[in-house]
Design a protein around this motif. Structure first.
Motif, PDB file in Angstrom:
ATOM      1  N   ASN A 227       2.717  -4.949   1.076  1.00  0.00           N
ATOM      2  CA  ASN A 227       3.629  -5.742   1.897  1.00  0.00           C
ATOM      3  C   ASN A 227       3.846  -7.132   1.298  1.00  0.00           C
ATOM      4  OD1 ASN A 227       1.649  -4.086   4.028  1.00  0.00           O
ATOM      5  ND2 ASN A 227       3.827  -3.822   4.400  1.00  0.00           N
ATOM      6  N   GLU A 228       3.814  -7.202  -0.019  1.00  0.00           N
ATOM      7  CA  GLU A 228       4.021  -8.454  -0.757  1.00  0.00           C
ATOM      8  C   GLU A 228       5.384  -9.072  -0.437  1.00  0.00           C
ATOM      9  OE1 GLU A 228       3.171 -10.737  -2.882  1.00  0.00           O
ATOM     10  OE2 GLU A 228       1.220 -10.133  -3.626  1.00  0.00           O
ATOM     11  N   ARG A 229       5.398 -10.395  -0.245  1.00  0.00           N
ATOM     12  CA  ARG A 229       6.665 -11.117  -0.137  1.00  0.00           C
ATOM     13  C   ARG A 229       6.816 -12.177  -1.236  1.00  0.00           C
ATOM     14  NH1 ARG A 229       5.443 -11.622   5.731  1.00  0.00           N
ATOM     15  NH2 ARG A 229       6.382  -9.849   6.792  1.00  0.00           N
ATOM     16  N   MET A 230       5.777 -12.280  -2.093  1.00  0.00           N
ATOM     17  CA  MET A 230       5.815 -13.264  -3.181  1.00  0.00           C
ATOM     18  C   MET A 230       6.063 -12.612  -4.543  1.00  0.00           C
ATOM     19  SD  MET A 230       5.282 -16.168  -1.684  1.00  0.00           S
ATOM     20  CE  MET A 230       4.413 -17.533  -2.381  1.00  0.00           C
ATOM     21  N   MET A 231       5.424 -11.466  -4.767  1.00  0.00           N
ATOM     22  CA  MET A 231       5.457 -10.831  -6.083  1.00  0.00           C
ATOM     23  C   MET A 231       6.305  -9.553  -6.050  1.00  0.00           C
ATOM     24  SD  MET A 231       3.669 -12.715  -8.040  1.00  0.00           S
ATOM     25  CE  MET A 231       2.516 -14.069  -7.923  1.00  0.00           C
ATOM     26  N   PRO A 232       7.261  -9.429  -6.977  1.00  0.00           N
ATOM     27  CA  PRO A 232       8.110  -8.232  -7.008  1.00  0.00           C
ATOM     28  C   PRO A 232       7.298  -6.965  -7.300  1.00  0.00           C
ATOM     29  CG  PRO A 232       9.028  -9.992  -8.370  1.00  0.00           C
ATOM     30  CD  PRO A 232       7.649 -10.417  -7.988  1.00  0.00           C
ATOM     31  N   ASP A 233       7.720  -5.851  -6.709  1.00  0.00           N
ATOM     32  CA  ASP A 233       7.027  -4.577  -6.908  1.00  0.00           C
ATOM     33  C   ASP A 233       7.025  -4.123  -8.368  1.00  0.00           C
ATOM     34  OD1 ASP A 233       6.518  -4.465  -4.236  1.00  0.00           O
ATOM     35  OD2 ASP A 233       7.996  -2.916  -3.762  1.00  0.00           O
ATOM     36  N   SER A 234       7.971  -4.615  -9.165  1.00  0.00           N
ATOM     37  CA  SER A 234       8.013  -4.231 -10.584  1.00  0.00           C
ATOM     38  C   SER A 234       6.715  -4.612 -11.287  1.00  0.00           C
ATOM     39  CB  SER A 234       9.204  -4.889 -11.290  1.00  0.00           C
ATOM     40  OG  SER A 234       9.093  -6.306 -11.241  1.00  0.00           O
ATOM     41  N   GLY A 235       6.026  -5.617 -10.748  1.00  0.00           N
ATOM     42  CA  GLY A 235       4.760  -6.047 -11.339  1.00  0.00           C
ATOM     43  C   GLY A 235       3.687  -4.981 -11.266  1.00  0.00           C
ATOM     44  N   ILE A 236       3.766  -4.105 -10.250  1.00  0.00           N
ATOM     45  CA  ILE A 236       2.785  -3.026 -10.114  1.00  0.00           C
ATOM     46  C   ILE A 236       2.847  -2.116 -11.326  1.00  0.00           C
ATOM     47  CG2 ILE A 236       2.102  -1.024  -8.746  1.00  0.00           C
ATOM     48  CD1 ILE A 236       3.278  -2.485  -6.272  1.00  0.00           C
TER      49      ILE A 236
END
Length: 275
Positions: A227-236
């Motif tokens: 439920n991140e609002r700071m880091m984009p999911d592409s980072g995963i």
């Protein structure tokens, strides 16, 4: 230590580059270094108070640093803050303390710095624990994240950052469950806000680090809240596809602060990884 939202003051290192760095040094045993994230009033203790003291009880020596520009460390307003400057200050602090090898825990900005340190000093950093580290996505993707936009709005308004503003920022930007934005946390952050300048946030430069990840020589444990609002999911995927010796834990019902919202799980998994 840290009673009623008052931050504990520990030790200071006079670095070779002329800057003075604050750190807490607690416990005995293998060294674990904690590097916090950025944001208004950030410090090592307020980021990791539920984690480092527990690890001390398990037989570790925990060094909790305040990054340059934050906490009780120097806040120079005449130099820019690229990743290399943060890494230099951390490395020189560890040199003063006399640390020859360690594990490093890094959250957000601290995660990017931990990666930078491990790439530059592979003999120093034996293990990495990363919590949604910075530098995993292109800059333009960060600018689309609601939590990041909220942070920019708070910094760019020119208005004083009050307890109410800070609580709202943490509740929305850093956490899935706003109950973790406690009065104690806000008090700790406001204490640092009184001595902080905005220069560090305005001149911070974190490069896209994904292509460098295959060069990491040490094992990596990574956490990422879904439920991140700071880091984009592409980072995963950036992390998962480019770290060779990686265990990655995706955490549901969790924002940017896994170590706060899922403290027991984070502590338990970290201990297993370290030992």
């Amino acid at each position: 230590m840290g009673l009623n939202g008052v931050l504990p003051e520990g030790n200071y290192a006079d670095c070779a580059n002329g800057h003075r760095m604050h750190y807490l040094d607690v416990g005995e045993g293998p060294v674990v270094v904690f590097l916090h994230g950025s944001g208004p009033g950030a410090s090592g203790h307020s980021n990791f108070k539920g984690n480092y003291l527990w690890l001390v009880e398990q037989g570790y020596r925990c060094l909790v640093l305040d990054l340059v520009g934050f906490g009780f460390s120097d806040k120079p307003d005449d130099v820019d803050h690229p990743l290399s400057f943060f890494v230099e200050c951390v490395k020189q602090t560890l040199d003063v303390i006399g640390v020859k090898n360690c594990a490093v825990v890094g959250n957000s900005l601290g995660g990017a710095i931990a990666i930078g340190l491990a790439l530059e000093c592979p003999k120093l950093v034996e293990k990495l624990i990363l919590l949604a580290p910075g530098g995993m996505s292109p800059t333009e993707e960060y600018m689309e994240m609601s939590g990041m936009l909220k942070m920019i709005e708070v910094y760019g308004s020119g208005e004083p950052i009050t307890a109410e503003v800070m609580k709202e920022l943490f509740s929305f930007g850093l956490m899935h469950d706003p109950k973790y934005a406690t009065d104690e946390l806000v008090a700790e952050r406001l204490q640092i806000m009184e001595i902080m300048n905005f220069h560090v946030m305005m001149t911070m430069q974190i490069p896209h680090l994904v292509e460098k990840l295959p060069e990491l020589a040490c094992p990596v444990l990574a956490f990422w809240g879904t439920n991140e609002r700071m880091m984009p999911d592409s980072g995963i995927l950036g992390l998962a596809k480019n770290c060779e010796n990686l265990k990655m834990i995706l955490v549901s019902e969790c924002g940017h602060w896994v170590q706060v919202e899922h403290e027991e799980m984070f502590n338990r998994e970290s201990l297993e990884f370290l030992s």
